[in-house]
Design an enzyme around this catalytic site. Structure first.
Site, short mmCIF file in Angstrom:
data_model
loop_
_atom_site.label_atom_id
_atom_site.label_comp_id
_atom_site.label_asym_id
_atom_site.label_seq_id
_atom_site.Cartn_x
_atom_site.Cartn_y
_atom_site.Cartn_z
N GLU A 113 1.06 -0.91 -0.35
CA GLU A 113 0.41 0.48 0.17
C GLU A 113 0.43 1.14 0.12
O GLU A 113 0.54 2.36 1.18
CB GLU A 113 -0.96 -0.26 1.51
CG GLU A 113 -2.11 -1.66 0.72
CD GLU A 113 -2.83 -1.79 2.48
OE1 GLU A 113 -2.50 -0.90 3.13
OE2 GLU A 113 -3.72 -2.37 1.97
N GLU A 161 -5.27 -10.90 -2.01
CA GLU A 161 -5.78 -10.57 -0.86
C GLU A 161 -7.15 -10.78 -1.57
O GLU A 161 -8.31 -9.80 -0.83
CB GLU A 161 -5.98 -9.31 0.07
CG GLU A 161 -4.15 -9.26 0.24
CD GLU A 161 -4.04 -7.83 1.40
OE1 GLU A 161 -5.07 -7.48 1.85
OE2 GLU A 161 -3.08 -7.32 1.72
#
Ligand code: 9MR
Length: 360
Positions: A152, A269
């Site tokens: 991220e 994910e």
């Protein structure tokens, strides 16, 4: 009744293993037939304490991701010690599964212990980062075959021209932290495949996601042009249950642009957030399955795609319970198998989507 080779290898009691093994499909095999590798994120205690769940993971998965055990807050009680206990337990399970691991994650703006935040401000942040990566990547070399080295890194709301998130790593080291981390990981295990992972790259009809794709491409291009070791982009794939599955030409084009940089594509994910989905369970499960199908078909069509990991395997264990509970108080159902470990329509949708790659 059939007992699979893996369940036998795992020494699982037949009576307990039976429900999961009755599942008609095996996602790992469906993925492998299409040249993909399928796996799940797990916490060690689930597979240790719940033999039926462990049997399902062994039966379905060819790749294991520690959901939390490789994060800084799990590994680093203080500056001078590493605690590998939880990560080693996941590694032991992966060995039982005869599956490699995908490592999550070496550099993230969350899950950093307070002492490390303090040290980043007052100590030698570069040494802290490089020591950590060197120690962890070396320890799991050959077992962790690919890493989310950086998780991220892009946050457009932080309003930097390069789109980088003003994370504690960024504040301490500037934009160089990405390169420092990737080079340290490569030096520690030259065979490991190194990824940058992020969310919000999936949807064609959400403006900030479309913009984030451009920001991410610029970031990847810059790193590749400087010869920084980087092998993959990981799309997290946290999909939205209350949004149309807009995975069309925009996503395909983005994936082609990533692939054109010589990068592999991972989905690391994957799940579907059903927090605000209406309807009864059957309707919800069908809609969730359609969302899985649309996304995985789009991603699997791209030849550069190599791995698909769901963020959990069965609704019995999902962090969505804590982060996205349903307002009606009913259990969330974001994963391919239900809380009783039975396959949901999403499991068949995933298998079909993997198979679609062979035909495309
Ligand atoms: O599922 C994870 C949860 O158990 C942890 O408490 C949380 C904080 O460490 O992280 C969750 O996983 C996140 C992942 O590491 C990064 N992408 C978002 C995930 C949550 O959906």
């Amino acid at each position: 009744m059939k007992l699979t080779r893996r369940a036998v290898a795992a020494g699982l009691p037949l009576a307990i293993a039976q429900p999961a093994l009755a599942a008609p499909l095996r996602l790992g095999e469906a993925a492998a037939r299409a040249g993909l590798r399928y796996g799940t994120a797990i916490e060690p205690q689930t597979v240790e304490n719940d033999p039926a769940f462990a049997a399902l993971v062994l039966d379905q998965c060819d790749l294991i991701t520690p959901e939390n055990a490789l994060k800084w807050n799990a590994l680093r009680p203080d500056r001078n010690h590493f605690d590998f206990a939880a990560a080693d337990r996941v590694a032991a399970f992966a060995r039982r599964a005869r599956a490699p691991m995908h490592g999550h994650t070496l550099v993230w703006h969350e899950a950093i212990p307070d002492w490390a935040i303090h040290e980043l401000k007052t100590g030698d942040p570069r040494a802290l980062l490089v020591d950590h990566i060197t120690t962890v990547v070396r320890r799991y070399a050959g077992r962790v075959v690919s890493w989310d080295v950086i998780n991220e890194p892009v946050e457009r709301n932080d309003r930097r021209p390069d789109g980088l998130r003003k994370s504690p790593w960024f504040e301490a080291l500037g934009p160089d932290y990405l390169e420092i981390a990737l080079r340290a990981a490569h030096a520690a295990d030259p065979k490991a495949r190194l990824a940058i992972a992020d969310y919000g790259l999936e949807y064609d009809d959400i403006g900030w996601m479309v913009e984030k794709r451009g920001t991410m491409l610029d970031l990847l291009r810059g790193l590749k042009s400087r010869g920084v070791p980087l092998h993959a982009l990981a799309l997290q794939g946290h999909l939205l249950g209350d949004h149309p599955p807009a995975f069309g030409a925009g996503l395909s084009q983005f994936l082609r642009q990533v692939a054109a940089l010589g990068l592999a594509i991972y989905v690391t994910e994957l799940d579907v957030n059903d927090q605000h989905m209406a309807g009864d369970i059957a309707q919800r499960d069908r809609s969730v399955a359609e969302i899985y199908a649309a996304f995985v078909r789009a991603v699997a069509t791209e030849p550069a795609t190599q791995i698909v990991v769901t963020w959990g395997l069965a609704d019995r264990y999902t962090s969505k319970v804590d982060f996205f509970p349903r307002p009606d108080g009913k259990p969330v159902r974001p994963l391919p198998f239900d809380a009783d470990l039975r396959p949901k329509p999403a499991a068949q949708a995933l298998a079909d989507a993997f198979a679609s790659r062979r035909r495309s």
